[in-house]
Design a protein around this motif. Structure first.
Motif, mmCIF file in Angstrom:
data_model
loop_
_atom_site.group_PDB
_atom_site.id
_atom_site.type_symbol
_atom_site.label_atom_id
_atom_site.label_comp_id
_atom_site.label_asym_id
_atom_site.label_seq_id
_atom_site.Cartn_x
_atom_site.Cartn_y
_atom_site.Cartn_z
ATOM 1 N N ALA A 28 0.840 -1.186 0.000
ATOM 2 C CA ALA A 28 0.000 0.000 0.000
ATOM 3 C C ALA A 28 0.879 1.241 0.000
ATOM 4 N N THR A 29 0.424 2.247 -0.721
ATOM 5 C CA THR A 29 1.092 3.533 -0.667
ATOM 6 C C THR A 29 0.657 4.238 0.615
ATOM 7 N N GLY A 31 -1.113 6.716 0.836
ATOM 8 C CA GLY A 31 -2.520 7.087 0.673
ATOM 9 C C GLY A 31 -3.446 5.884 0.610
ATOM 10 N N GLN A 32 -2.962 4.703 0.989
ATOM 11 C CA GLN A 32 -3.728 3.457 0.981
ATOM 12 C C GLN A 32 -4.224 3.086 -0.414
ATOM 13 N N ASP A 33 -3.380 3.307 -1.418
ATOM 14 C CA ASP A 33 -3.628 2.835 -2.773
ATOM 15 C C ASP A 33 -2.852 1.534 -2.898
ATOM 16 N N TYR A 34 -3.478 0.464 -3.347
ATOM 17 C CA TYR A 34 -2.871 -0.860 -3.323
ATOM 18 C C TYR A 34 -2.287 -1.253 -4.680
ATOM 19 N N TYR A 35 -1.208 -2.010 -4.618
ATOM 20 C CA TYR A 35 -0.572 -2.535 -5.816
ATOM 21 C C TYR A 35 0.091 -3.858 -5.477
ATOM 22 N N TYR A 61 -0.523 -2.331 -10.812
ATOM 23 C CA TYR A 61 -1.399 -1.431 -10.074
ATOM 24 C C TYR A 61 -2.842 -1.901 -10.153
ATOM 25 N N LYS A 62 -3.611 -1.607 -9.096
ATOM 26 C CA LYS A 62 -4.953 -2.176 -8.938
ATOM 27 C C LYS A 62 -5.854 -1.947 -10.137
ATOM 28 N N GLU A 63 -5.705 -0.811 -10.821
ATOM 29 C CA GLU A 63 -6.567 -0.551 -11.974
ATOM 30 C C GLU A 63 -6.257 -1.480 -13.151
#
Length: 123
Positions: A28-29, A31-35, A61-63
């Protein structure tokens, strides 16, 4: 405040495959963005009879998870259906012992008393 390691490491799975080990790590970054990172690690013997690890890493990356999973399944399906013989497919589908199965054999045991190197699980 959490220390940095706990903030970034969410999940990890290791897959041993002969001389290669694959690591799947969810991170997690801030900013709680996951990868996901996928790391291939290969043990190499140096000229001085010590070991080093050659690593290759992919950041996913999650997207892109769904597109990646679909493309991977398509590529695997193509190999299985178009390139392999029925015997090769049957061998791939053969049940394998679990990673912690004491009857599993992956090659030399580098942790034994007669060993010349150690696999410390790092990558």
């Amino acid at each position: 405040m959490e220390d940095r390691y706990e903030q970034e490491e969410i999940y990890s799975q290791r897959i041993k495959a002969g001389k290669r080990t694959y690591f799947f790590d969810v991170k997690a970054t801030r900013g709680q963005d996951y990868y996901l990172t996928i790391t291939e690690s290969k043990r190499r013997l140096r000229d001085d009879d010590t070991f080093s690890y050659e690593k290759h890493k992919i950041f996913l990356y999650k997207e892109d998870f769904l597109k990646f999973a679909e493309a991977l399944q398509d590529a695997i399906g193509y190999v299985r259906e178009e390139l392999l013989s029925p015997d090769e497919v049957a061998e791939l589908d053969r049940p394998r012992p679990e990673f912690n199965d004491p009857n599993r054999y992956d090659g030399p045991d580098f942790n034994s008393a007669n060993s010349t190197g150690a696999d410390n699980g790092t990558y």
